[in-house]
Design an enzyme around this catalytic site. Structure first.
Site, PDB file in Angstrom:
ATOM      1  N   SER A   1       0.701  -0.921   0.180  1.00  0.00           N
ATOM      2  CA  SER A   1       0.004   0.131   0.041  1.00  0.00           C
ATOM      3  C   SER A   1       0.697   1.205  -0.201  1.00  0.00           C
ATOM      4  O   SER A   1       1.706   1.361  -0.594  1.00  0.00           O
ATOM      5  CB  SER A   1      -1.071  -0.198   1.097  1.00  0.00           C
TER       6      SER A   1
ATOM      7  N   HIS B   1      -7.790  -4.860  -2.241  1.00  0.00           N
ATOM      8  CA  HIS B   1      -6.561  -4.379  -1.732  1.00  0.00           C
ATOM      9  C   HIS B   1      -5.910  -5.504  -0.949  1.00  0.00           C
ATOM     10  O   HIS B   1      -5.122  -5.819  -1.105  1.00  0.00           O
ATOM     11  CB  HIS B   1      -6.645  -2.921  -0.777  1.00  0.00           C
TER      12      HIS B   1
END
Length: 257
Positions: A122, A235
């Site tokens: 991330s 994600h």
């Protein structure tokens, strides 16, 4: 560079965990070290977390998972977190915490031939790329669901804009140079290490465009890059798939010269 080292309960009997206080830019910063219990030397693995403050904080089980694959893993919490000095500023001066952590691993007596792999998840993707730009001797770089363009993050994530304006000082229109400084796409000429990109195409936290842009720029510069895109994932990948990718990532790292 290590100021203090305290034992931390490990979820894996084959991995020893320690809470570390180390120096970074004159600040005492916290992080976690994971070392295989089995004696011997191993490649170093710099784990760069995502998020900010308590969001995305380092999980002991995660770094123990990578250490169990045969790495000495160090994961900085970044300045201002978990009792560390200073203030986190989202890939600004807190990049020094990653650079100092890289040097900490290089000086670790059980790290083999100063081989250091840099992994970013991330927001940690930006930190990983900036670290490889700073340290040309990086053995390999992995960015998983990683940010590569801070300007794109500002416009994609309405929920992060207030925080970004606070820590960066304003918007990309007002301070384009501050956002560009945090965007490794503009500095990739300096990367020497091969790069592995992993991204879920349904990711709404960090859009897959970040990885597309990174891959395109690396290829334009003639850099070594390998990409794995997953059409069905966001994600966060399902645990079983996540474990398989961890094994693949670790093997890819070990295969790099």
């Amino acid at each position: 560079m290590i100021v203090e080292k305290l034992d931390f309960p490990s979820p894996n009997p084959n991995v020893k965990l320690s809470l570390i206080t180390y120096l970074s830019g004159g600040l005492k910063v916290k992080g976690m070290l994971a070392e295989p219990v089995e004696p011997g030397v191993y490649d170093g693995f710099l784990y760069l977390r995502g998020g900010i403050k308590n969001v995305g904080m380092v999980r002991p089980a995660r770094i123990a998972q990578f250490a169990s694959e045969g790495f000495i893993v160090f994961a900085p919490f970044y300045r201002g977190n978990q009792g560390g000095e200073g203030n986190e500023d989202f890939a600004g001066d807190d990049r020094m915490d990653a650079f100092s952590a890289f040097e900490l691993l290089r000086s670790h007596p059980r790290v083999k031939n100063k081989r250091i792999h840099v992994f970013g998840f991330s927001r940690g993707g930006v930190m990983a790329l900036l670290t490889a730009i700073q340290h040309a001797e990086t053995t390999s770089v992995v960015t998983w669901g990683g940010v590569s363009d801070m300007i794109l993050t500002y416009y994609e994530r309405n929920d992060l804009r207030r925080m970004m304006k606070r820590v960066i000082g304003g918007t990309p229109k007002k301070f384009p140079e501050r956002y560009e400084w945090r965007t490794p796409l503009y500095q990739l000429e300096a990367i020497k290490a091969p790069v592995l990109i992993i991204h879920g195409e349904k990711d709404s936290n960090v859009s897959v465009d970040h990885s597309y842009r990174l891959e395109k720029r690396l290829k334009t510069l003639g850099k070594a890059v390998e990409s794995h895109y997953f059409k069905e994932f966001t994600h966060y990948f399902p645990p079983e798939i996540n474990r398989k990718i961890v094994i693949m990532v670790c093997q890819w790292m070990k295969n790099q010269e």
